[in-house]
Design a protein around this motif. Structure first.
Motif, PDB file in Angstrom:
ATOM      1  N   TYR A 460       0.829  -1.205   0.000  1.00  0.00           N
ATOM      2  CA  TYR A 460       0.000   0.000   0.000  1.00  0.00           C
ATOM      3  C   TYR A 460       0.860   1.249   0.000  1.00  0.00           C
ATOM      4  CZ  TYR A 460      -3.772  -3.180   0.969  1.00  0.00           C
ATOM      5  OH  TYR A 460      -4.667  -4.206   0.858  1.00  0.00           O
ATOM      6  N   SER A 475      -4.988   6.085   0.282  1.00  0.00           N
ATOM      7  CA  SER A 475      -4.311   4.790   0.193  1.00  0.00           C
ATOM      8  C   SER A 475      -4.504   4.167  -1.183  1.00  0.00           C
ATOM      9  CB  SER A 475      -4.875   3.848   1.277  1.00  0.00           C
ATOM     10  OG  SER A 475      -4.283   2.581   1.189  1.00  0.00           O
ATOM     11  N   TYR A 476      -3.426   3.637  -1.736  1.00  0.00           N
ATOM     12  CA  TYR A 476      -3.460   2.993  -3.047  1.00  0.00           C
ATOM     13  C   TYR A 476      -2.838   1.615  -2.921  1.00  0.00           C
ATOM     14  CZ  TYR A 476      -4.003   7.856  -4.558  1.00  0.00           C
ATOM     15  OH  TYR A 476      -4.431   9.140  -4.707  1.00  0.00           O
ATOM     16  N   GLN A 477      -3.468   0.636  -3.539  1.00  0.00           N
ATOM     17  CA  GLN A 477      -2.938  -0.733  -3.453  1.00  0.00           C
ATOM     18  C   GLN A 477      -1.996  -1.018  -4.618  1.00  0.00           C
ATOM     19  OE1 GLN A 477      -5.859  -3.780  -2.801  1.00  0.00           O
ATOM     20  NE2 GLN A 477      -4.474  -5.409  -3.405  1.00  0.00           N
ATOM     21  N   PHE A 478      -0.898  -1.676  -4.291  1.00  0.00           N
ATOM     22  CA  PHE A 478       0.068  -2.101  -5.304  1.00  0.00           C
ATOM     23  C   PHE A 478       0.329  -3.595  -5.150  1.00  0.00           C
ATOM     24  CE2 PHE A 478       0.732   2.372  -5.422  1.00  0.00           C
ATOM     25  CZ  PHE A 478       1.365   2.671  -6.617  1.00  0.00           C
ATOM     26  N   ALA A 479       0.966  -4.175  -6.146  1.00  0.00           N
ATOM     27  CA  ALA A 479       1.342  -5.584  -6.069  1.00  0.00           C
ATOM     28  C   ALA A 479       2.823  -5.712  -6.400  1.00  0.00           C
ATOM     29  CB  ALA A 479       0.512  -6.415  -7.035  1.00  0.00           C
ATOM     30  N   VAL A 480       3.649  -5.736  -5.370  1.00  0.00           N
ATOM     31  CA  VAL A 480       5.089  -5.951  -5.555  1.00  0.00           C
ATOM     32  C   VAL A 480       5.361  -7.393  -5.147  1.00  0.00           C
ATOM     33  CG1 VAL A 480       7.403  -5.166  -4.978  1.00  0.00           C
ATOM     34  CG2 VAL A 480       5.510  -3.558  -4.897  1.00  0.00           C
ATOM     35  N   TRP A 501      13.980  -1.055  -6.372  1.00  0.00           N
ATOM     36  CA  TRP A 501      13.748  -2.358  -5.749  1.00  0.00           C
ATOM     37  C   TRP A 501      14.914  -3.258  -6.131  1.00  0.00           C
ATOM     38  CZ3 TRP A 501       9.745  -2.435  -2.452  1.00  0.00           C
ATOM     39  CH2 TRP A 501       8.715  -1.501  -2.645  1.00  0.00           C
ATOM     40  N   TRP A 514      14.145  -3.506 -10.005  1.00  0.00           N
ATOM     41  CA  TRP A 514      13.225  -2.584 -10.687  1.00  0.00           C
ATOM     42  C   TRP A 514      13.405  -1.181 -10.138  1.00  0.00           C
ATOM     43  CZ3 TRP A 514       9.931  -4.081 -14.617  1.00  0.00           C
ATOM     44  CH2 TRP A 514       9.826  -5.465 -14.829  1.00  0.00           C
ATOM     45  N   TRP A 516      11.319   2.248  -9.821  1.00  0.00           N
ATOM     46  CA  TRP A 516      10.016   2.915  -9.953  1.00  0.00           C
ATOM     47  C   TRP A 516      10.233   4.410  -9.856  1.00  0.00           C
ATOM     48  CZ3 TRP A 516       5.682   0.399  -6.498  1.00  0.00           C
ATOM     49  CH2 TRP A 516       5.430  -0.902  -6.959  1.00  0.00           C
ATOM     50  N   ILE A 523       3.290   5.194 -11.300  1.00  0.00           N
ATOM     51  CA  ILE A 523       4.711   4.871 -11.345  1.00  0.00           C
ATOM     52  C   ILE A 523       5.102   4.448 -12.754  1.00  0.00           C
ATOM     53  CG2 ILE A 523       5.004   4.232  -8.925  1.00  0.00           C
ATOM     54  CD1 ILE A 523       4.991   1.322 -10.904  1.00  0.00           C
ATOM     55  N   PRO A 525       7.802   1.950 -14.204  1.00  0.00           N
ATOM     56  CA  PRO A 525       8.816   0.962 -13.833  1.00  0.00           C
ATOM     57  C   PRO A 525       9.817   0.710 -14.955  1.00  0.00           C
ATOM     58  CG  PRO A 525       6.775  -0.141 -14.421  1.00  0.00           C
ATOM     59  CD  PRO A 525       6.558   1.328 -14.657  1.00  0.00           C
TER      60      PRO A 525
END
Lengths: 595, 127
Positions: A460, A475-480, A501, A514, A516, A523, A525
């Motif tokens: 997040y 709040s924003y959801q990410f998938a790392v 990253w 990565w 970002w 973002i 990437p």
């Protein structure tokens, strides 16, 4: 001699299992400490699972992982820890026949107890960090197994001064079959309170130079020279010394620096009264200028604590020594909590107690205690930041990983206002492993947080939408997916922070890194490949507003460390000639994992 | 690394079912007309669970979305009138020109405190 292919396949399978789980456990500890374990794969001999050619007499080997010599009935064992770090009777180039520091997981566990391998990898590597058995915190009189009584029998309650965390039935450092501990060796893993204990032991706050507003005298670099030049202050231990790499102020061409020994007044530059490796150098603007930072040499035990007052603005490269006895077993939190001058204070946080203190310093480096209610009795991770704005005092968000609750403190003249809440409303869940990365990702001069959850759990981004009266978030959801070492910096010189990253490609779980680049909550990437296992030190060495990276390698012979120089015009890094870093040293103010 | 899919999840103090409101019709509840609404005095976290309860403590009645809000800090967006005003900084929140996080909600909506510790609610004296 021929190879038995069937046996060879079995050996390979077990080697990969051992290696994978040990690398995973060590990465887990690394993320919450300032440690970096480097697996020297070239020394592995997977056809010889007893230990291969890895010899602890080599200068760059600290411990060896093996399957033999788990003494007696032990299924796992580790004898490497802080107490024998400098013990001359152990193997070293000076004592090649000395004892070996080993981490052992017995062959029979790899053969018939494979579900238990993650537990043993986490448990034994926890011993290497110095963590004790957790079940020793309960009376084992009634325990059914004799080995439960090895550590603290007859039972004496653990002193609050020695406890890192609350007694944890689910700790990977416990034996599930003993009194107090729960779970099975097939299910116990490094847990939230294990990580919290590691964090308390090996992490400490510094002035967050990137989180300071220029309007109030903030400088987004670590500067030691008293002027516009950035630098690296290397701390060399045993004997203690400080060396500064002072970079030229304007560097359109090759990156140049001079090396300056930073002595203590008229004393010899090699200090005779080092603390035996116990000092934590805390970087801050305690007495003077953001262009000449001070260092507080904090020993968490009874050894002397001293403030090294930077005199560079007084035309001296010597630090002035100010003896400053500080509370023992405390976590120092550095921030500009109170004083409008822009100087930093230290909040001495003692988890689990009610005896915290807030210190301020005068220009001579003398400290005084501020009369404010700064007691934090719970076990939490302090996250200092300028969540309301960089022109306000530093705020603190206290995060408790086990239940995802937040205590929030804001500092106003003469008062601390406190709130309690839950992070769950914004997606952050109890018990999940997070690294709360701090940065100004949307460029609005309010500190944001990226809650990175290693592995598959959702991540997040909290962008601060706060005002002076309230701390508010979008709040924003990410998938790392995957396990990374995040590095926060401005890698495109656009005034907001980005995240690199980093993933060492040499490990089994390795792969691409990565970068970002943030633009608000969006973002961009791009992929990078970084083969080595380094300690990255991010800093704008050449004053172009773009963050460069020194990939410090403390293990390679002669310590050549690659340097990546950020090129804001074409959004790339250029590789400078590797630089030879001082041996047995590390930079003061080196980032942990971004929090 | 799989595709990165940022999306807006929750806005901090968003209250489910809130509606944008403003205007004179909000000043009538249950057939009763109310005097000009204003922000209540501050209450501490734990004292109340809804703005209806907070207003009742002062012998007032809650007015849903009847008090002016700063649109920059008002949720759910867009809103310029609110029921709740939350914050941490007591002097600023509880002063004459209050600041904090505004929430447009019904009067019975549970207060989502998150990082705040004090609350003001939009209340009016029943005529």
């Amino acid at each position: 001699m021929s190879i038995n292919e069937e046996q060879d396949a079995v050996n390979l399978e077990r080697y990969l299992l051992f290696r994978s789980e040990l690398e995973t456990a060590l990465r887990g500890w690394e993320r919450h400490t300032r440690m970096n374990f480097e697996h020297l794969v070239s020394l592995d001999a997977r056809r010889y699972p007893s230990g291969g050619t890895c010899d602890t007499a080599l200068a760059h080997v600290w411990f060896r992982a093996q399957t033999k010599d788990c003494y007696g009935s032990l299924q796992g064992q580790a004898n490497a820890n802080g107490e024998n770090e400098f013990d001359p009777s152990f193997g070293s180039p000076q004592n090649p026949d000395g004892s070996d520091r080993i981490l052992c997981i017995d062959w029979k566990i790899l053969a018939a107890g494979q579900q238990q391998v993650p537990y043993f990898a986490g448990h034994e590597s926890g011993h290497i960090l110095g963590l004790e058995h957790e079940h020793a915190r309960w009376d084992q009189e009634a325990a059914l197994k004799d080995h439960c009584r090895e550590d603290n029998y007859p039972f004496e309650p653990i002193s609050p001064d020695r406890a890192l965390t609350p007694a944890d039935p689910w700790s990977v450092m416990g034996y599930g079959e003993c009194e107090g501990s729960e779970g099975l060796r097939s299910t116990l893993r490094i847990g939230p309170d294990d990580r919290l204990g590691a964090y308390y032991t090996f992490n400490w706050s510094d002035r967050r130079v990137r989180d300071m507003a220029p309007q109030v005298g903030g400088v987004a670099q670590r500067r030691w020279a008293g002027d516009e030049r950035s630098g690296i202050l290397w701390y060399l231990t045993r004997p203690d010394r400080l060396l500064e790499w002072r970079f030229d102020a304007d560097q359109p061409g090759q990156l140049n620096f001079e090396t300056i020994e930073r002595c203590l007044g008229d004393s010899p530059c090699v200090w005779s009264d080092d603390s035996g490796g116990h000092w934590h150098p805390i970087m801050g603007r305690f007495s003077g200028s953001a262009h000449g930072l001070d260092v507080f040499m904090y020993a968490p035990d009874e050894r002397p604590d001293i403030l090294l007052r930077n005199q560079s603005q007084e035309s001296s490269d010597a630090f002035e020594r100010v003896d400053t006895p500080a509370p023992d077993r405390a976590i120092p939190i550095v921030g500009n909590f109170v004083v409008a001058s822009g100087r930093d204070e230290i909040l001495w946080y003692r988890p689990g107690s009610l005896s915290d203190h807030l210190w301020s310093f005068d220009e001579a480096g003398q400290h005084f205690t501020l009369e404010l209610d700064v007691d934090q009795s719970d076990y939490r991770i302090p996250i200092p930041g300028h969540f309301r704005s960089r022109t306000h005092a530093t705020d603190i968000i206290w995060f408790k990983p086990s239940d995802a609750t937040l205590d929030t403190w804001i500092f106003e003249p003469g008062a601390v206002f406190k709130g309690v809440g839950s992070a769950e409303l914004l997606g952050v869940e109890p018990g999940v492993e997070y690294l709360p990365l701090v940065g100004n990702f949307d460029g609005d001069n309010r500190t944001d947080m990226f809650w990175y959850a290693p592995g598959l759990d959702a991540d997040y981004l909290w962008l601060s939408d706060s005002n002076p009266a309230a701390i508010l978030w979008d709040s924003y959801q990410f998938a790392v997916d995957g396990e990374y070492h995040p590095i926060v910096g401005d890698f495109d010189a656009d005034g907001d922070d980005d995240i690199l990253w980093y993933r060492p490609a040499g490990e089994l779980a390795g792969g691409l890194s990565w970068l970002w680049r943030f633009d608000g909550a969006e973002i961009e990437p791009s992929a990078l490949q970084i083969v080595g296992d380094y300690v990255p030190y991010a800093e704008d060495f050449d004053n172009d507003g773009c963050t460069d990276i020194l990939w410090y390698d403390p293990v390679a012979p002669n310590n050549p460390s690659p340097l990546w120089r950020c090129n804001p015009q074409d959004l790339t890094f250029s590789c400078e000639q590797p630089i030879v870093a001082p041996k047995a040293s590390y930079p003061v103010g080196v980032n942990g994992r971004g929090y | 690394m799989r595709a990165i899919t940022p999306f807006l999840v929750i806005l901090v103090t968003a209250a489910c079912g809130a509606r944008q409101a403003g205007g004179s019709e909000d000043l009538e509840q249950d057939g009763m007309s109310l005097a000009e609404p204003d922000w209540s005095s501050c209450v501490e976290k734990g004292e109340v669970e809804t703005c209806a309860q907070a207003c009742e403590l002062e012998g007032m009645e809650c007015v849903a979305n009847g008090c002016p809000a700063d649109p920059e800090f008002c949720d759910p967006e867009p809103c310029d009138m609110a029921t709740q005003l939350l914050g941490l900084n007591e002097p600023l929140l509880c002063g004459d020109e209050p600041a904090g996080g505004w929430v447009a909600s019904s009067c019975d909506a549970p207060i989502e405190w998150l990082l705040s510790s004090r609350l003001r609610c939009c209340c009016a004296q029943p005529n």
